[in-house]
Design a protein around this motif. Structure first.
Motif, short mmCIF file in Angstrom:
data_model
loop_
_atom_site.label_atom_id
_atom_site.label_comp_id
_atom_site.label_asym_id
_atom_site.label_seq_id
_atom_site.Cartn_x
_atom_site.Cartn_y
_atom_site.Cartn_z
N LYS A 8 30.08 -35.51 20.91
CA LYS A 8 30.73 -36.10 22.09
C LYS A 8 29.73 -36.44 23.20
CE LYS A 8 34.99 -33.49 21.30
NZ LYS A 8 35.94 -32.48 21.87
N GLU A 44 43.12 -36.69 19.80
CA GLU A 44 41.81 -36.36 19.26
C GLU A 44 41.90 -35.64 17.92
OE1 GLU A 44 37.70 -34.05 20.71
OE2 GLU A 44 39.45 -34.22 22.03
N GLN A 76 31.64 -31.12 18.52
CA GLN A 76 31.46 -30.97 19.96
C GLN A 76 30.18 -31.66 20.44
OE1 GLN A 76 34.00 -29.76 21.69
NE2 GLN A 76 34.97 -29.47 19.68
#
Length: 326
Positions: free
Chosen positions: A130, A232, A127
């Motif tokens: 990103k 993804e 996370q």
């Protein structure tokens, strides 16, 4: 004198007259600066003092512990050292009711760390990779428990687990007389309570390791996967995660070492009693405890050393082989 004799051609002027005084000298390469006596003393101290300390505090103590594992010694005078051979190991494997539970708890420690905080650390790393807003703040917040001392972490979680005024009992309404949940004193709960605190810290450690691995992934792999129409999750599963194999190896070795050397949290919680026995706690209790059985404690340390080497040596061999192939 004629003008022909006075006038010299450029070629003639460029040629030096013969003679030893005008021979060309080789270009000087520059003088090598020799170390002064003061420089040599400084370098010797800078390299020698850490080497002596490392040898004395690591290697000498390690070999001394191995030798003492075959003796009995109360720590008072070297004359009291007596050779007993394998008696310490026989007693350890057959007559110590705490040894096998301690081994079991170390294994449980490793399994929990590899199954809970490691995937959570990987999730957080993905996370944060990103480049979301305030990612630096999040990284600092999640990594902060790793920076804090384990002893301080233990004291903080003691406050959380306090039966009377602790956060958890206050939230679940178990802070009233007759309804207390003793997270630290109950043998069925205290190990898992400590593991929650250890997982809280280990998650930030794993996040940083995986984040460093993700930063080294070639961006072209993501672009090629996107062009192929992968979503993804498919990109991560089939493209990104396989490239993290070196990071996964480091994570595995680090987690095993963390599980084997676990000591601080348990010692702060309840000194490794009533269901939280660990090999490191048994070593400490036998060497510096009231009984002061240094030979017996050294035998436990040797067992822990053998388990550690069984994990570290294959990792080093595989690493050296990869470097030679490269």
């Amino acid at each position: 004198m004629t003008a022909e004799t006075d006038t010299k051609t450029p070629e003639a002027a460029a040629v030096p007259p013969p003679g030893p005084a005008h021979e060309q000298k080789p270009a000087s390469r520059g003088r090598r600066r020799l170390l002064t006596r003061r420089d040599r003393i400084t370098l010797a101290l800078m390299a020698g003092v850490p080497t002596v300390l490392h040898v004395a505090l690591v290697w000498v103590t390690a070999f001394a512990s191995i030798a003492l594992a075959f003796t009995t010694w109360d720590g008072i005078g070297f004359d009291s050292i007596k050779w007993v051979g394998l008696d310490n190991f026989r007693e350890l494997f057959t007559n110590n009711p705490q040894f096998w539970p301690a081994v079991q708890h170390n294994i449980i420690w490793f399994v929990v760390l590899i199954l809970v905080p490691t995937p959570m650390g990987l999730f957080l790393a993905v996370q944060l990779d990103k480049r979301i807003r305030f990612s630096r703040v999040y990284q600092t917040a999640f990594f902060l428990p790793v920076v804090v001392s384990l002893a301080v972490t233990g004291f903080v979680w003691q406050l959380v687990y306090n039966p009377d005024t602790g956060l958890i009992n206050s939230l679940v309404g178990a802070n009233k007389p007759g309804h207390y949940i003793d997270w630290i004193g109950d043998p069925h709960l205290n190990l898992w309570a400590v593991l929650i605190a250890a997982s809280w810290r280990h998650t930030g450690y794993m996040m940083i390791l995986y984040l460093a691995g993700l930063k080294g992934v070639d961006p072209s792999l993501r672009e090629a996967s996107a062009l192929d129409g992968a979503n993804e999750w498919q990109t991560f599963k089939s493209v990104i995660f396989p490239t993290l194999r070196p990071t996964n190896t480091v994570v595995l070795v680090v987690t095993i070492i963390e599980a084997l050397r676990a000591f601080d949290l348990v010692f702060v919680f309840n000194k490794g009693a009533q269901g939280t026995e660990l090999l490191s706690i048994l070593i400490t209790n036998n060497i510096i405890g009231e009984s002061s059985r240094i030979g017996y404690g050294s035998a436990i340390a040797v067992v822990l050393l053998v388990i550690s080497l069984a994990v570290i040596i294959p990792y080093l061999i595989a690493t050296f082989r990869k470097e030679r192939r490269a």
